[in-house]
Design an enzyme around this catalytic site. Structure first.
Site, PDB file in Angstrom:
ATOM      1  N   TYR A  15       0.824  -1.208   0.000  1.00  0.00           N
ATOM      2  CA  TYR A  15       0.000   0.000   0.000  1.00  0.00           C
ATOM      3  C   TYR A  15       0.858   1.258   0.000  1.00  0.00           C
ATOM      4  O   TYR A  15       0.578   2.218   0.722  1.00  0.00           O
ATOM      5  CB  TYR A  15      -0.954   0.009   1.208  1.00  0.00           C
ATOM      6  CG  TYR A  15      -1.632  -1.311   1.421  1.00  0.00           C
ATOM      7  CD1 TYR A  15      -2.592  -1.758   0.524  1.00  0.00           C
ATOM      8  CD2 TYR A  15      -1.282  -2.138   2.487  1.00  0.00           C
ATOM      9  CE1 TYR A  15      -3.201  -2.982   0.683  1.00  0.00           C
ATOM     10  CE2 TYR A  15      -1.885  -3.375   2.647  1.00  0.00           C
ATOM     11  CZ  TYR A  15      -2.843  -3.786   1.746  1.00  0.00           C
ATOM     12  OH  TYR A  15      -3.441  -5.005   1.912  1.00  0.00           O
ATOM     13  N   TYR A 141     -12.625  -6.531   5.748  1.00  0.00           N
ATOM     14  CA  TYR A 141     -11.417  -6.653   4.913  1.00  0.00           C
ATOM     15  C   TYR A 141     -11.161  -8.141   4.710  1.00  0.00           C
ATOM     16  O   TYR A 141     -11.103  -8.900   5.680  1.00  0.00           O
ATOM     17  CB  TYR A 141     -10.204  -5.989   5.588  1.00  0.00           C
ATOM     18  CG  TYR A 141      -8.949  -6.216   4.774  1.00  0.00           C
ATOM     19  CD1 TYR A 141      -8.723  -5.501   3.605  1.00  0.00           C
ATOM     20  CD2 TYR A 141      -8.025  -7.199   5.131  1.00  0.00           C
ATOM     21  CE1 TYR A 141      -7.609  -5.749   2.822  1.00  0.00           C
ATOM     22  CE2 TYR A 141      -6.906  -7.451   4.354  1.00  0.00           C
ATOM     23  CZ  TYR A 141      -6.701  -6.714   3.198  1.00  0.00           C
ATOM     24  OH  TYR A 141      -5.600  -6.965   2.424  1.00  0.00           O
ATOM     25  N   ASP A 246     -14.299 -15.587   7.848  1.00  0.00           N
ATOM     26  CA  ASP A 246     -12.897 -15.298   7.561  1.00  0.00           C
ATOM     27  C   ASP A 246     -12.179 -15.118   8.899  1.00  0.00           C
ATOM     28  O   ASP A 246     -12.261 -14.062   9.522  1.00  0.00           O
ATOM     29  CB  ASP A 246     -12.810 -14.019   6.708  1.00  0.00           C
ATOM     30  CG  ASP A 246     -11.380 -13.605   6.411  1.00  0.00           C
ATOM     31  OD1 ASP A 246     -10.456 -14.170   7.021  1.00  0.00           O
ATOM     32  OD2 ASP A 246     -11.192 -12.690   5.582  1.00  0.00           O
ATOM     33  N   LYS A 275      -2.491 -16.561   8.213  1.00  0.00           N
ATOM     34  CA  LYS A 275      -1.635 -15.780   9.114  1.00  0.00           C
ATOM     35  C   LYS A 275      -0.934 -16.633  10.176  1.00  0.00           C
ATOM     36  O   LYS A 275       0.124 -17.189   9.928  1.00  0.00           O
ATOM     37  CB  LYS A 275      -2.445 -14.652   9.740  1.00  0.00           C
ATOM     38  CG  LYS A 275      -2.802 -13.559   8.711  1.00  0.00           C
ATOM     39  CD  LYS A 275      -3.309 -12.325   9.388  1.00  0.00           C
ATOM     40  CE  LYS A 275      -3.745 -11.246   8.421  1.00  0.00           C
ATOM     41  NZ  LYS A 275      -2.710 -10.347   7.982  1.00  0.00           N
TER      42      LYS A 275
HETATM   43  N1  PLP Z   1      -8.692 -11.778   5.584  1.00  0.00           N
HETATM   44  C1  PLP Z   1      -8.413 -11.073   6.687  1.00  0.00           C
HETATM   45  C2  PLP Z   1      -9.430 -10.956   7.779  1.00  0.00           C
HETATM   46  C3  PLP Z   1      -7.171 -10.440   6.827  1.00  0.00           C
HETATM   47  O1  PLP Z   1      -6.898  -9.712   7.921  1.00  0.00           O
HETATM   48  C4  PLP Z   1      -6.228 -10.595   5.777  1.00  0.00           C
HETATM   49  C5  PLP Z   1      -4.918  -9.923   5.862  1.00  0.00           C
HETATM   50  O2  PLP Z   1      -4.708  -8.972   6.584  1.00  0.00           O
HETATM   51  C6  PLP Z   1      -6.570 -11.360   4.654  1.00  0.00           C
HETATM   52  C7  PLP Z   1      -7.814 -11.934   4.594  1.00  0.00           C
HETATM   53  C8  PLP Z   1      -5.591 -11.533   3.526  1.00  0.00           C
HETATM   54  O3  PLP Z   1      -4.552 -12.365   3.918  1.00  0.00           O
HETATM   55  P1  PLP Z   1      -3.159 -12.310   3.116  1.00  0.00           P
HETATM   56  O4  PLP Z   1      -2.569 -10.975   3.417  1.00  0.00           O
HETATM   57  O5  PLP Z   1      -2.376 -13.452   3.694  1.00  0.00           O
HETATM   58  O6  PLP Z   1      -3.471 -12.498   1.683  1.00  0.00           O
END
Ligand code: PLP
Length: 425
Positions: A15, A141, A246, A275
């Site tokens: 970013y 997100y 998620d 993560k």
């Molecule tokens: N979903 C959530 C809730 C996240 O916080 C993130 C990353 O910050 C992602 C998806 C995307 O994961 P990545 O950065 O490993 O592609």
């Protein structure tokens, strides 16, 4: 050209504009909660390197597991082949996830895990022609790949400028009742009325509803009431909409429960993990579906899940993940997170009296100070080295999610640094 000069001229940072990523610190090593910089100074990684280094950096058990795997089989394709680390990780995940979530797809990153979840939902719904859209809440997100970013907040989110290029999708207001607040049964006030209205009008077109359970991360660091998730589950069931959680940021203990969905006692149809899955050692993720979803895909017009990345089920990543889950199974993560939560509540409490602070929120090992106006990132960046604490705020949000192994004294340093920043004029 020195390393920082080359980096500035040639490497994109997250970013950030090419050629001007802002000030950069060069990290040369990491151990436990500490990052070591090229000039010999140290900073506590209060971000767990964006939620992933839950056990701290370079935990010896994770290093040993990856080293052993590196000597035997760092990688092999997963098409037509399998290996012990993939099977072992699958067994561990099935053992720790709620009953019913046990069909696992390994992915390379969180964003890909979200893509796979959406693809699973779309394929599972193919028997209902027209159910091709997705719905979500504002303030979410879900990653940076195309479909995932279409479901991030459309107004304040990082991907808002892509606008209509992201295709049709449906948003409801973010869950209005906060975590820890009294639940309001009135559906107009608790936000479920908006979901019910959306489903009544357009449910026949919606394949799945995706949400970060309890904690909305990069879309605003807000914590919502678990009862909203129970109501959402009920509405999804009534309208045949698949529910996708998620848990890429929240999974593996961060909120005080192994998975944030446990606060609500709700099980989704599809779950995204990432993560902290590998304890911060290597990019890896998993999308886990129920048998019902897997069977619906198998019975559909496209009976195989149309996904298969080159590095799927990478043995090195699986070995790291197995070791990380074993650490969680053996270790006192729960006690550590309870201790961090108490330390953050105590240590950040003075922020409430600062004129520039709009709100203070703590849940598990997550502490958030919401400012009234955006922070000066360059100033924060320089201050981090001085304070010996690495923080990476965005907009008005100054937050931390330290590794679970952070000591009381280290937590005091983090809180002191956050209070100093929050008190700036
Ligand atoms: N979903 C959530 C809730 C996240 O916080 C993130 C990353 O910050 C992602 C998806 C995307 O994961 P990545 O950065 O490993 O592609």
């Amino acid at each position: 050209m020195n390393d920082l000069g080359f980096d500035r001229a040639h490497l994109w940072h997250p970013y950030a504009p090419m050629g001007d990523p802002g000030p950069l610190h060069e990290v040369v090593a990491a151990e436990g909660v500490w990052l070591e910089l090229a000039d010999g100074s140290r900073m506590i990684d209060a971000m767990s390197s964006w939620w992933c280094a839950a056990h701290g950096h370079r935990h010896p058990v994770l290093v040993a597991a990856m080293r052993a795997q590196l000597e035997r089989l760092p990688h092999v394709m997963f098409g037509g082949l399998t290996h012990a680390p993939a099977v072992g990780l699958g067994r561990r995940l099935v053992g720790m996830l709620p009953a019913g979530l046990d069909r696992i797809f390994y992915c390379d990153s969180g964003s890909v895990a979200v893509e796979v979840a959406l693809k699973m939902a779309a394929q599972a719904q193919m028997r209902h022609p027209g159910r091709v859209d997705f719905a979500t809440v504002r303030g979410g997100y879900h990653g940076d790949t195309w479909k995932a970013m279409s479901l991030c907040d459309p107004q304040a989110g990082m991907h808002r400028r892509f606008g209509t290029a992201l295709g049709p999708r449906h948003f409801v207001p973010r869950p209005p009742v906060d975590f820890g607040a009294g639940w309001d049964e009135d559906s107009a006030r608790n936000g479920l009325g908006a979901v019910a209205a959306l489903f009544a009008e357009k449910g026949h077109r919606i394949a799945g509803f995706i949400v970060e359970p309890v904690v909305q991360g990069a879309g605003g660091m807000r914590f919502h009431h678990p009862r909203w998730l129970a109501g959402l589950r009920d509405l999804c069931d009534r309208h045949d909409v698949l529910l996708i959680f998620d848990e890429i940021a929240t999974g593996f203990g961060r909120t005080g429960r192994m998975f944030a969905m446990e606060h609500a006692g709700v099980v989704p149809d599809i779950l995204c993990l990432g993560k902290a899955l590998t304890g911060g050692m290597i990019s890896f993720a998993a999308t886990v579906a129920s048998a019902r979803v897997a069977e619906a895909i198998a019975a559909g017009p496209a009976p195989v899940l149309m996904h298969g990345p080159t590095y799927m089920g990478n043995p090195l990543a699986c070995a790291a993940a197995c070791a990380s889950l074993d650490l969680l199974a053996r270790g006192d993560w729960k006690g550590q997170v309870v201790g961090i939560e108490a330390g953050l509540r105590r240590g950040l409490a003075p922020a409430r009296d600062l004129p520039g602070v709009a709100d203070l929120r703590v849940l598990g090992a997550i502490g958030v100070i919401e400012m009234r106006t955006p922070l000066d990132m360059a100033r924060v960046h320089g201050f981090c080295r001085e304070a010996g604490v690495w923080l990476r705020p965005f907009g008005r949000l100054l937050y931390c999610m330290p590794p679970f192994v952070t000591t009381g004294a280290e937590l005091d340093l983090i809180c002191a640094a956050m209070l100093r920043i929050a008190g700036w004029r």
